[in-house]
Design an enzyme around this catalytic site. Structure first.
Site, PDB file in Angstrom:
ATOM      1  N   CYS A 103       7.525 -16.198  -1.883  1.00  0.00           N
ATOM      2  CA  CYS A 103       8.712 -15.444  -2.298  1.00  0.00           C
ATOM      3  C   CYS A 103       9.982 -16.076  -1.726  1.00  0.00           C
ATOM      4  O   CYS A 103      10.330 -15.836  -0.565  1.00  0.00           O
ATOM      5  CB  CYS A 103       8.609 -13.987  -1.844  1.00  0.00           C
ATOM      6  SG  CYS A 103      10.017 -12.984  -2.383  1.00  0.00           S
ATOM      7  N   CYS A 136      12.654 -13.436  -0.554  1.00  0.00           N
ATOM      8  CA  CYS A 136      12.362 -12.731   0.694  1.00  0.00           C
ATOM      9  C   CYS A 136      12.510 -13.637   1.912  1.00  0.00           C
ATOM     10  O   CYS A 136      13.128 -13.269   2.911  1.00  0.00           O
ATOM     11  CB  CYS A 136      10.938 -12.175   0.661  1.00  0.00           C
ATOM     12  SG  CYS A 136      10.611 -11.038  -0.690  1.00  0.00           S
ATOM     13  N   ASP A 137      11.901 -14.822   1.832  1.00  0.00           N
ATOM     14  CA  ASP A 137      11.734 -15.651   3.021  1.00  0.00           C
ATOM     15  C   ASP A 137      12.714 -16.813   3.122  1.00  0.00           C
ATOM     16  O   ASP A 137      12.800 -17.460   4.164  1.00  0.00           O
ATOM     17  CB  ASP A 137      10.303 -16.191   3.064  1.00  0.00           C
ATOM     18  CG  ASP A 137       9.274 -15.070   3.116  1.00  0.00           C
ATOM     19  OD1 ASP A 137       9.619 -14.001   3.642  1.00  0.00           O
ATOM     20  OD2 ASP A 137       8.150 -15.253   2.627  1.00  0.00           O
TER      21      ASP A 137
END
Length: 521
Positions: free
Chosen positions: A346, A349-350
């Site tokens: 992701c 997200c990361d």
């Protein structure tokens, strides 16, 4: 800190408070310019919130392990949650819910689950490391916050990673959300309240489960609660027949999507917003929504079929399979070993955790190139690795990629391993498919974007699957077995898009209704 729209919304929400709430700030007094500014913004935010309701006040500052941070507390009790950093972006909803729940507003969870949380014994100190761009983080933050309101033995601090980078680095956090319990890493990735409780206290969690086998048979049972499943459920319920939608989580894979700009008539939304809309739409109809369930089998018998689930078996005259798909894994050495330690799926997200570092994106389709475009504005350098001899992304994406000077593209490359030092990712190895020559590059993160796998392993020989594991369907979403229909990403549907999944869900439901009226007992 709050614009006019957010101010109006929050003022309205705060009228739902049934008891006073005190905000307790822990400002930062050091010389880190980032934290100084975040501390100033925190003070401004808390003052703005307190101005919106007489039930909310700001207490005198106190020292804390995390500075800047603030606690949302219920005076005269041990109830409270803490936010370290500013809970804006996707986490603003978490802040609003914390204010409401600490302030006595009802927690919207199953009553049996809430009761089970209150039975957890012992003291449990949770810390969740999250990023404001993460679409998975709010689920964990909100679940743990709610659990701490229900049971003061459970404490929770949500830490915004970019404000506490030294701590994030020291703890080796390379994926969000990452959860620590009593100082030790405990879990990572999206987790619901049910999943957290089951891992924390299995005995307490056992009290939150209903034996589904006692339920009367349904006319239509939809397995899967993503866009296809929600559409199928709504269309079936509108026909006035007994309908249930069962799945792990409402929204399915869209919950892992940040920006959605191609849902016709909705110019812009996010995965979490769309999932909430799907949930709300299903709630408008008389259908049973059963979450936190995994299907393990499907068998014919009696007047219809039996679907075997986590908490028992459900029977139905017709079944619609809408179980969606999940990210495909590379299957090379190092991938599992370094998952959440540099290997991630992701970029939204990361990505912020790799700020200023070199990373690789594996996959040259739309997902891979979109990931590279997102990451290029955050990290030092991106290398796109593609197995085929050319990138397969849309031309508009390739044009945008070609304008970036911190992105390299390597095609005709077979990834052979993800390398690390035993703790974190340090590089990636690949083979040139033309020359056979081995190569390696130094990277701190690897973002895998190589397509999807249908969630159909549980079907075994129940219906016909193609070589990719997709459920074979016709133009009416009928499978090889009369009475079983399928829709969305788990099928041979040509294009895997939210809008096409919704359409196929509607088609499957209409076909199921037609089947039922033609085969009435």
């Amino acid at each position: 800190m709050l614009d006019a729209n957010l101010t109006t919304q929050l003022r309205s929400y705060l009228t739902m408070l049934t008891t006073d709430v005190t905000l307790v700030p822990s400002p930062y007094t050091g010389d880190d310019s980032t934290r100084v500014e975040k501390s100033r913004q925190m003070d401004e935010l808390l003052a703005e919130i307190a101005d919106l309701s007489d039930a909310v006040s700001v207490a005198d500052p106190v020292a804390s392990q995390y500075e800047p941070s603030f606690a949302v507390t219920r005076p005269g009790t041990d109830i409270g949650v803490r936010f370290a950093g500013l809970p804006m972006g996707h986490e603003f909803t978490s802040l609003v819910l914390a204010l409401l729940q600490v302030g006595g507003h009802e927690i919207k969870e199953d009553e049996a689950l809430k009761k089970a949380v209150t039975t957890v014994e012992g003291h449990h100190e949770f810390v969740t490391y999250m990023s404001l761009s993460c679409v998975n983080c709010p689920t964990v933050v909100q679940a743990l916050n709610a659990m701490s309101v229900l049971n003061p033995n459970i404490r929770h601090t949500a830490v915004e990673g970019s404000t506490f980078r030294d701590e994030v680095a020291a703890k080796g956090v390379q994926s969000v959300p990452t959860i620590f319990l009593d100082g030790e890493e405990w879990g990572s990735g999206r987790m619901t309240m049910t999943e957290i409780l089951e891992k924390l206290d299995a005995e307490a969690a056992s009290g939150a489960h209903e034996d589904l086998s006692h339920r009367d048979p349904y006319d239509v049972l939809v397995v899967g609660a993503g866009p296809a499943g929600a559409a199928a459920g709504v269309y079936a319920a509108r026909k006035g027949i007994r309908t249930a939608v069962v799945g792990d989580r409402v929204g399915g894979q869209v919950l892992d999507t940040d920006t959605i700009d191609n849902l016709v008539s909705v110019p812009h939304t996010t995965g979490s917003e769309l999932a909430a809309s799907l949930n709300a739409h299903m709630a408008d109809y008389e259908l049973d929504l059963i979450e936190h369930q995994h299907a393990t089998g499907l068998t014919p018998g009696g007047d219809g079929f039996t679907v075997h689930l986590t908490d028992g078996n459900l029977r139905s005259r017709a079944v619609i399979l809408a179980t969606g798909a999940r990210w495909r894994h590379l299957g090379v050495p190092g991938e599992e070993e370094y998952r959440t330690r540099g290997v991630t799926y992701c970029p939204h997200c990361d990505g912020p955790l790799f700020r200023g570092k070199r990373v690789a994106v594996i996959g040259g389709g739309n997902s891979g190139v979109e990931a590279a475009l997102d990451l290029a504005g955050v990290v030092e350098h991106v290398t796109v690795i593609e197995f085929l001899d050319e990138l397969k992304a849309d031309e508009v994406l390739l044009t945008a990629l070609g304008k970036l000077d911190n992105v390299d593209v390597i095609t005709g490359a077979a990834t052979t391993s993800i390398d690390g030092d035993g703790t974190t990712v340090t590089g990636l190895s690949y083979t040139d498919r033309t020359s056979g020559q081995e190569h390696s590059i130094d990277v701190s993160g690897v973002f895998v974007q190589i397509g999807l796998l249908p969630n159909t392993e549980w079907l075994s020989e129940a219906v016909e699957l193609n070589g990719r594991g997709e459920v074979v369907i016709d133009e009416r979403c009928r499978t090889s077995v009369p009475g079983i229909f399928a829709a969305g990403d788990c099928t041979t549907q040509a294009y895997k898009q939210i809008i096409t999944s919704m359409g196929s869900g509607a088609t499957a439901s209409l076909a199921a209704f037609d089947h039922l009226i033609r085969n009435q007992a």
